[in-house]
Design a protein around this motif. Structure first.
Motif, PDB file in Angstrom:
ATOM      1  N   SER A  72      34.185  46.335  43.807  1.00 33.32           N
ATOM      2  CA  SER A  72      33.660  44.977  43.684  1.00 33.32           C
ATOM      3  C   SER A  72      33.664  44.263  45.027  1.00 33.32           C
ATOM      4  CB  SER A  72      34.437  44.176  42.639  1.00 33.32           C
ATOM      5  OG  SER A  72      35.753  43.943  43.060  1.00 33.32           O
ATOM      6  N   LEU A  73      34.650  44.545  45.858  1.00 31.23           N
ATOM      7  CA  LEU A  73      34.673  43.962  47.205  1.00 31.23           C
ATOM      8  C   LEU A  73      33.636  44.639  48.099  1.00 31.23           C
ATOM      9  CD1 LEU A  73      38.541  43.672  47.695  1.00 31.23           C
ATOM     10  CD2 LEU A  73      36.922  41.769  47.505  1.00 31.23           C
ATOM     11  N   LYS A  74      33.566  45.942  48.028  1.00 27.41           N
ATOM     12  CA  LYS A  74      32.653  46.710  48.881  1.00 27.41           C
ATOM     13  C   LYS A  74      31.190  46.380  48.592  1.00 27.41           C
ATOM     14  CE  LYS A  74      31.093  51.360  49.165  1.00 27.41           C
ATOM     15  NZ  LYS A  74      31.218  52.639  48.531  1.00 27.41           N
ATOM     16  N   ASP A  75      30.865  46.277  47.319  1.00 21.88           N
ATOM     17  CA  ASP A  75      29.482  46.022  46.922  1.00 21.88           C
ATOM     18  C   ASP A  75      29.089  44.549  47.018  1.00 21.88           C
ATOM     19  OD1 ASP A  75      29.357  48.732  46.400  1.00 21.88           O
ATOM     20  OD2 ASP A  75      29.661  48.491  44.241  1.00 21.88           O
ATOM     21  N   GLY A  76      30.050  43.694  47.333  1.00 18.66           N
ATOM     22  CA  GLY A  76      29.759  42.275  47.474  1.00 18.66           C
ATOM     23  C   GLY A  76      29.654  41.547  46.152  1.00 18.66           C
ATOM     24  N   LYS A  77      30.096  42.178  45.070  1.00 22.90           N
ATOM     25  CA  LYS A  77      30.061  41.506  43.759  1.00 22.90           C
ATOM     26  C   LYS A  77      31.054  40.355  43.720  1.00 22.90           C
ATOM     27  CE  LYS A  77      28.758  45.715  41.362  1.00 22.90           C
ATOM     28  NZ  LYS A  77      29.223  46.812  40.523  1.00 22.90           N
ATOM     29  N   ALA A  79      33.451  37.952  46.422  1.00 22.31           N
ATOM     30  CA  ALA A  79      33.716  37.601  47.820  1.00 22.31           C
ATOM     31  C   ALA A  79      35.193  37.813  48.132  1.00 22.31           C
ATOM     32  CB  ALA A  79      33.337  36.149  48.074  1.00 22.31           C
ATOM     33  N   PHE A  80      35.482  38.079  49.374  1.00 22.46           N
ATOM     34  CA  PHE A  80      36.861  38.293  49.788  1.00 22.46           C
ATOM     35  C   PHE A  80      37.710  37.041  49.587  1.00 22.46           C
ATOM     36  CE2 PHE A  80      35.228  42.103  51.588  1.00 22.46           C
ATOM     37  CZ  PHE A  80      36.315  42.949  51.768  1.00 22.46           C
ATOM     38  N   GLU A  81      37.076  35.878  49.508  1.00 21.53           N
ATOM     39  CA  GLU A  81      37.813  34.631  49.319  1.00 21.53           C
ATOM     40  C   GLU A  81      38.234  34.419  47.870  1.00 21.53           C
ATOM     41  OE1 GLU A  81      35.008  34.853  51.108  1.00 21.53           O
ATOM     42  OE2 GLU A  81      35.761  34.363  53.098  1.00 21.53           O
ATOM     43  N   HIS A  82      37.638  35.158  46.935  1.00 25.04           N
ATOM     44  CA  HIS A  82      37.952  34.989  45.522  1.00 25.04           C
ATOM     45  C   HIS A  82      39.218  35.752  45.169  1.00 25.04           C
ATOM     46  CE1 HIS A  82      33.436  34.206  44.869  1.00 25.04           C
ATOM     47  NE2 HIS A  82      34.079  33.084  45.085  1.00 25.04           N
ATOM     48  N   PHE A  83      39.929  35.235  44.184  1.00 28.52           N
ATOM     49  CA  PHE A  83      41.166  35.881  43.754  1.00 28.52           C
ATOM     50  C   PHE A  83      40.846  37.230  43.132  1.00 28.52           C
ATOM     51  CE2 PHE A  83      44.369  36.784  40.498  1.00 28.52           C
ATOM     52  CZ  PHE A  83      45.487  36.827  41.299  1.00 28.52           C
ATOM     53  N   GLN A  84      41.508  38.259  43.616  1.00 29.43           N
ATOM     54  CA  GLN A  84      41.307  39.615  43.098  1.00 29.43           C
ATOM     55  C   GLN A  84      42.610  40.227  42.643  1.00 29.43           C
ATOM     56  OE1 GLN A  84      38.755  42.459  43.192  1.00 29.43           O
ATOM     57  NE2 GLN A  84      37.768  40.655  42.413  1.00 29.43           N
ATOM     58  N   GLY A  85      43.673  39.878  43.250  1.00 31.54           N
ATOM     59  CA  GLY A  85      44.948  40.483  42.913  1.00 31.54           C
ATOM     60  C   GLY A  85      45.992  40.106  43.935  1.00 31.54           C
ATOM     61  N   LYS A  86      47.081  40.819  43.864  1.00 26.44           N
ATOM     62  CA  LYS A  86      48.187  40.545  44.765  1.00 26.44           C
ATOM     63  C   LYS A  86      48.424  41.750  45.656  1.00 26.44           C
ATOM     64  CE  LYS A  86      50.268  37.443  41.448  1.00 26.44           C
ATOM     65  NZ  LYS A  86      51.395  37.144  40.599  1.00 26.44           N
ATOM     66  N   ASP A  87      49.369  41.599  46.554  1.00 26.08           N
ATOM     67  CA  ASP A  87      49.706  42.688  47.470  1.00 26.08           C
ATOM     68  C   ASP A  87      50.404  43.848  46.771  1.00 26.08           C
ATOM     69  OD1 ASP A  87      48.600  41.869  49.876  1.00 26.08           O
ATOM     70  OD2 ASP A  87      50.322  40.628  50.380  1.00 26.08           O
ATOM     71  N   GLU A  88      50.727  43.693  45.494  1.00 30.62           N
ATOM     72  CA  GLU A  88      51.422  44.774  44.802  1.00 30.62           C
ATOM     73  C   GLU A  88      50.563  46.036  44.733  1.00 30.62           C
ATOM     74  OE1 GLU A  88      50.742  44.250  40.042  1.00 30.62           O
ATOM     75  OE2 GLU A  88      52.193  42.927  40.985  1.00 30.62           O
ATOM     76  N   ASP A  89      49.240  45.888  44.770  1.00 34.87           N
ATOM     77  CA  ASP A  89      48.374  47.071  44.796  1.00 34.87           C
ATOM     78  C   ASP A  89      48.568  47.863  46.089  1.00 34.87           C
ATOM     79  OD1 ASP A  89      47.267  46.614  42.294  1.00 34.87           O
ATOM     80  OD2 ASP A  89      45.576  45.469  43.091  1.00 34.87           O
ATOM     81  N   VAL A  90      48.734  47.160  47.183  1.00 31.25           N
ATOM     82  CA  VAL A  90      48.966  47.807  48.471  1.00 31.25           C
ATOM     83  C   VAL A  90      50.315  48.532  48.450  1.00 31.25           C
ATOM     84  CG1 VAL A  90      49.274  47.430  50.958  1.00 31.25           C
ATOM     85  CG2 VAL A  90      47.532  46.136  49.704  1.00 31.25           C
ATOM     86  N   VAL A  91      51.310  47.879  47.891  1.00 34.40           N
ATOM     87  CA  VAL A  91      52.632  48.491  47.781  1.00 34.40           C
ATOM     88  C   VAL A  91      52.562  49.721  46.881  1.00 34.40           C
ATOM     89  CG1 VAL A  91      55.009  48.134  46.962  1.00 34.40           C
ATOM     90  CG2 VAL A  91      53.831  46.318  48.223  1.00 34.40           C
ATOM     91  N   TRP A  92      51.843  49.621  45.761  1.00 36.55           N
ATOM     92  CA  TRP A  92      51.723  50.748  44.840  1.00 36.55           C
ATOM     93  C   TRP A  92      51.083  51.953  45.536  1.00 36.55           C
ATOM     94  CZ3 TRP A  92      48.177  54.014  42.648  1.00 36.55           C
ATOM     95  CH2 TRP A  92      48.594  54.732  41.525  1.00 36.55           C
ATOM     96  N   MET A  93      50.035  51.712  46.318  1.00 42.26           N
ATOM     97  CA  MET A  93      49.396  52.817  47.040  1.00 42.26           C
ATOM     98  C   MET A  93      50.369  53.455  48.029  1.00 42.26           C
ATOM     99  SD  MET A  93      45.437  51.639  47.655  1.00 42.26           S
ATOM    100  CE  MET A  93      45.719  49.919  48.058  1.00 42.26           C
ATOM    101  N   SER A  94      51.167  52.649  48.677  1.00 38.27           N
ATOM    102  CA  SER A  94      52.151  53.162  49.630  1.00 38.27           C
ATOM    103  C   SER A  94      53.198  54.022  48.919  1.00 38.27           C
ATOM    104  CB  SER A  94      52.820  51.996  50.350  1.00 38.27           C
ATOM    105  OG  SER A  94      53.802  52.453  51.223  1.00 38.27           O
ATOM    106  N   VAL A  95      53.675  53.562  47.786  1.00 34.55           N
ATOM    107  CA  VAL A  95      54.646  54.326  47.002  1.00 34.55           C
ATOM    108  C   VAL A  95      54.008  55.623  46.501  1.00 34.55           C
ATOM    109  CG1 VAL A  95      55.998  54.324  44.853  1.00 34.55           C
ATOM    110  CG2 VAL A  95      56.018  52.319  46.351  1.00 34.55           C
ATOM    111  N   PHE A  96      52.760  55.550  46.100  1.00 36.94           N
ATOM    112  CA  PHE A  96      52.065  56.736  45.608  1.00 36.94           C
ATOM    113  C   PHE A  96      51.928  57.776  46.723  1.00 36.94           C
ATOM    114  CE2 PHE A  96      48.490  59.283  44.150  1.00 36.94           C
ATOM    115  CZ  PHE A  96      48.811  59.466  42.820  1.00 36.94           C
ATOM    116  N   LYS A  97      51.649  57.326  47.938  1.00 38.01           N
ATOM    117  CA  LYS A  97      51.579  58.246  49.087  1.00 38.01           C
ATOM    118  C   LYS A  97      52.918  58.956  49.287  1.00 38.01           C
ATOM    119  CE  LYS A  97      48.292  55.499  51.729  1.00 38.01           C
ATOM    120  NZ  LYS A  97      48.099  54.675  52.926  1.00 38.01           N
ATOM    121  N   GLU A  98      54.001  58.199  49.177  1.00 37.68           N
ATOM    122  CA  GLU A  98      55.332  58.782  49.319  1.00 37.68           C
ATOM    123  C   GLU A  98      55.600  59.805  48.220  1.00 37.68           C
ATOM    124  OE1 GLU A  98      58.262  55.679  49.559  1.00 37.68           O
ATOM    125  OE2 GLU A  98      57.273  54.763  51.298  1.00 37.68           O
ATOM    126  N   LYS A  99      55.163  59.495  47.004  1.00 39.39           N
ATOM    127  CA  LYS A  99      55.321  60.442  45.896  1.00 39.39           C
ATOM    128  C   LYS A  99      54.538  61.722  46.168  1.00 39.39           C
ATOM    129  CE  LYS A  99      56.233  57.354  42.009  1.00 39.39           C
ATOM    130  NZ  LYS A  99      55.733  56.912  40.698  1.00 39.39           N
TER     131      LYS A  99
END
Length: 133
Positions: A72-77, A79-99
């Motif tokens: 949705s961000l990539k396709d421009g559906k 805007a980056f200024e709109h609420f999409q989520g929190k930083d927990e997604d970034v943390v989850w990806m980092s933990v998943f990499k460690e796993k």
């Protein structure tokens, strides 16, 4: 002020997702589409794996969520200024990499399961037969 914070959170997510997708793509020897490939592999063994790996469904749903948010961000559906989520997604990806590095992600766990043993013990009659052995 709020839109600036949302933009920063979304940019951080966007950049982290690109790295995450690249890391998964390298695992499968692809140029891109690592998250999609990981999810496809999960779908291939869905029936057996979800019975034996408790976090299977949650992992799949989270990967879907990440992919939808990124697209949705990539396709421009959205805007980056709109609420999409929190930083927990970034943390989850980092933990998943460690796993993945520790071979503790769901596909690694699935590859280690010996289904010949699991099938014998399944069901009421399997347990009943186990008592008399």
């Amino acid at each position: 002020m709020l839109s600036t914070k949302n933009r920063i959170v979304n940019e951080r997510f966007y950049d982290a997702y690109i790295l995450f997708d690249d890391m998964l793509a390298q695992r499968f020897k692809l140029e891109e589409g690592g998250v999609a490939k990981y999810m496809a592999k999960m779908k291939e063994c869905y029936t057996e794996a979800r019975e034996h790996i408790p976090e299977w469904d949650d992992t799949f749903k989270r990967l879907q969520h990440l992919q939808v948010r990124f697209n949705s961000l990539k396709d421009g559906k959205v805007a980056f200024e709109h609420f999409q989520g929190k930083d927990e997604d970034v943390v989850w990806m980092s933990v998943f990499k460690e796993k993945m590095d520790a071979e503790a992600d769901v596909l690694s766990k699935y590859s280690k399961i010996d289904f010949s043993k699991k099938k014998k013990d399944e069901g009421f009659f399997g347990k009943l037969l186990g008592i008399f052995k």
